[in-house]
Design a protein around this motif. Structure first.
Motif: not given
Length: 385
Positions: A111-121
């Motif tokens: 799931l995390a691969r589908h959210v841009p890394a810079d959008r997860i803080r």
């Protein structure tokens, strides 16, 4: 939801429900920021299983193929045994539907691969929530503030968002259940097709995972929370001594550090999952016992419905989400709370009756019961422009 708010959302929590919600909103054209209180996305947890309703939700969110790729079919949903090895019910290929089992860390990575890394803080623990009608401002422990048009509280059983926005809601309820979970070393106790074993006041289950690993659990009656043991793995061995193969082999193949112990809590039904521009999802809204294997399934359903409703003004969209999700999830909550009153009963007469009824019922009855949970069709998630 309101374009004048920039279609921006904050998701509190980067667990399965939070990441799924972020994926759905991104897919619908939203700008999303995920706040996770842990200092990093940890590869934590053990395994779990998912029914067909969860797979349909994953397909609606556009992650179904990867979901299946990190999962293994398990027969545990329709294979029930007694501690001595006798079958109460046995999985029938072609008739029974296998569940899919995976490791929490594997699914989180997918799931995390589908959210841009810079959008997860990471390291961003929500401590305050303020609404002014046009937006929601979130305060983090380090003093930083963020404002968006929508806040999704996907921060689990002890949700800060729920406590801040719904301060009068009851605290989580201890259900007099203790659960151990473990994962075997790769290739050390393989193959296992999946099963559940019902003892009096105890239930053991096992699911195969990718990498020739096996996830197992033991749930028992426990009158008070907070029990501690000198060695959790040895405690599980003691409570399942003399139980059928491959249970001893699974425990022997499990490192001590791979065993988790949790008290089981759920929530009483909430009067609403929505207030203003704040919406609850997953365990934050409807935490339930694990006895129907539906907790994470319902979180995925929540995410798919929220994404599908994300095209109109915020109040109307969230009102529809609440109308769609609250009745279904609270019904599942009630079923999950009722099940262990029988299946974990320590009363000899109740145990004899339960096992006799299961033996006589046949898997066809079990399939019809499961259909009430699994017969769910996700709405269409419209891709944003």
């Amino acid at each position: 939801m309101d374009r004048e708010q920039g279609r921006s959302a904050i998701v509190a929590g980067a667990g399965i429900g939070g990441l799924a919600a972020a994926i759905g909103l991104l897919r619908a054209g939203w700008t999303v920021t995920v706040l996770e209180r842990a200092p990093q996305l940890r590869e934590a947890g053990a395994g779990w299983s998912f029914a067909p309703n969860a797979l349909r939700a994953a397909d609606a969110l556009g992650v179904g193929a990867e979901f299946r790729a990190c999962s293994v079919p398990t027969e545990a949903g329709a294979t029930m045994r007694l501690p001595g090895g006798e079958y109460l019910m046995r999985f029938q290929p072609g008739a029974d539907v296998p569940l899919l089992a995976n490791h929490r860390a594997d699914l989180q990575r997918v799931l995390a691969r589908h959210v841009p890394a810079d959008r997860i803080r990471a390291g961003a623990e929500v401590t305050g929530v303020h609404q002014d009608g046009d937006g929601v401002t979130v305060t983090c422990r380090d003093g930083t503030e963020m404002t968006a048009g929508l806040l999704v509280g996907a921060d689990g059983l002890h949700s800060t968002v729920r406590r801040r926005v719904w301060p009068d809601t009851p605290e989580p309820v201890f259900q007099r259940i203790l659960c151990w979970r473990g994962v075997t070393k790769p290739g050390s106790a393989w193959p296992v097709s999946g099963f559940q074993t019902w003892g009096r006041g105890a239930r053991f289950g096992a699911h195969p995972l990718t990498g020739e690993r096996v996830f197992w659990f033991l749930t028992v009656r426990q009158e008070q929370p907070g029990a501690r043991f000198a060695d959790d793995l040895e405690e599980v061995r003691a409570r399942t001594r003399g139980w059928h193969d491959p249970i001893p082999a699974l425990l022997a193949a499990t490192p001590h550090e791979a065993v988790l112990r949790h008290d089981i809590y759920d929530l009483d039904p909430l009067p609403s999952y929505v207030q203003g521009r704040v919406v609850l999802l997953g365990d934050a809204a409807h935490a339930m016992t694990p006895f129907l294997a539906q907790g994470a399934c319902q979180a995925l359903e929540d995410a798919a419905v929220l994404a599908a409703e994300a095209a109109g003004p915020v109040p109307e969209s969230l009102a529809r989400y609440d109308r769609l999700r609250r009745p279904r999830t609270q019904q599942v909550q009630r079923m999950a709370r009722t099940d262990p009153r029988l299946s974990l009963s320590t009363t000899p007469a109740t145990y004899r009756l339960m096992t006799a009824m299961t033996r006589l019922a046949s898997s066809g009855v079990a399939r019809r019961k499961s259909a009430r949970l699994w017969d769910w069709t996700p709405p269409l998630v419209h891709t944003g422009k």
